[in-house]
Design an enzyme around this catalytic site. Structure first.
Site, PDB file in Angstrom:
ATOM      1  N   ILE A   1       0.899  -1.305  -0.233  1.00  0.00           N
ATOM      2  CA  ILE A   1       0.058  -0.003   0.063  1.00  0.00           C
ATOM      3  C   ILE A   1       0.901   1.209   0.071  1.00  0.00           C
ATOM      4  CG2 ILE A   1      -1.733   1.233   1.196  1.00  0.00           C
ATOM      5  CD1 ILE A   1      -2.755  -1.228   2.297  1.00  0.00           C
ATOM      6  N   CYS A   2       0.647   2.272  -0.743  1.00  0.00           N
ATOM      7  CA  CYS A   2       1.435   3.375  -1.102  1.00  0.00           C
ATOM      8  C   CYS A   2       2.932   2.953  -1.443  1.00  0.00           C
ATOM      9  CB  CYS A   2       1.409   4.258   0.076  1.00  0.00           C
ATOM     10  SG  CYS A   2       1.803   5.616  -0.068  1.00  0.00           S
ATOM     11  N   THR A   3       3.647   3.497  -0.601  1.00  0.00           N
ATOM     12  CA  THR A   3       5.293   3.086  -0.777  1.00  0.00           C
ATOM     13  C   THR A   3       5.552   1.985  -0.257  1.00  0.00           C
ATOM     14  OG1 THR A   3       5.887   4.622   1.016  1.00  0.00           O
ATOM     15  CG2 THR A   3       6.056   5.631  -1.175  1.00  0.00           C
TER      16      THR A   3
END
Length: 150
Positions: A60-62
């Site tokens: 998730i995300c980075t």
């Protein structure tokens, strides 16, 4: 573990890859010397365990950058936060501009709030569209963007 903005996360026991069906890796990419992605990416033992895990990896995300450091995104369709997409591509991923990318045995979400979309997609993938729709109602959150599927 103390997070970037001071939140403390306490885990009662270490991660056990053999006990997990899904492994969600959150992001945290802005502070290269602080907690988060960069610290995990420097932990070669963790990256080896991550790469060897049979659990479905979800970035998730980075958090996708941790999966990348473990070699899980090379040559694969994936996404991440817009500020790290060039880094993800440089590490060999095929970057897709979507909120959620489901590449079969690898799922990634772009951006901080994409975690909601990823979670709802996991509900739909494992429990069906009706369950995901009911979950949206309970959360009072309507999904937005696309789920890109291989």
């Amino acid at each position: 573990m103390k997070c970037t903005y001071g939140t403390v996360v306490e885990v009662p026991r270490p991660w056990s890859p053999g006990e997990a069906d899904v492994l969600v890796v959150p992001g945290g990419y802005t502070d290269r010397n602080g907690p988060g992605v960069h610290r995990l990416n420097a932990d070669q033992g963790f990256l080896r365990r991550l790469a060897a895990s049979r659990a479905l990896p979800v970035g998730i995300c980075t958090g996708s950058m941790v999966l990348s450091a473990a070699g899980l995104t090379k040559g694969r369709n994936a996404t991440t936060h817009h500020g790290a997409k060039a880094d993800l591509a440089a590490q060999g991923a095929k970057v897709i501009d979507a909120r959620v990318v489901d590449d079969g045995d690898l799922i990634t979400g772009g951006g901080i709030t994409a975690g909601l979309e990823v979670s709802l997609w996991l509900v739909e993938r494992f429990l069906g569209a009706k369950a995901a729709q009911r979950t949206e109602v309970v959360l009072e959150h309507e999904r937005r963007g696309t789920v890109w599927r291989a």
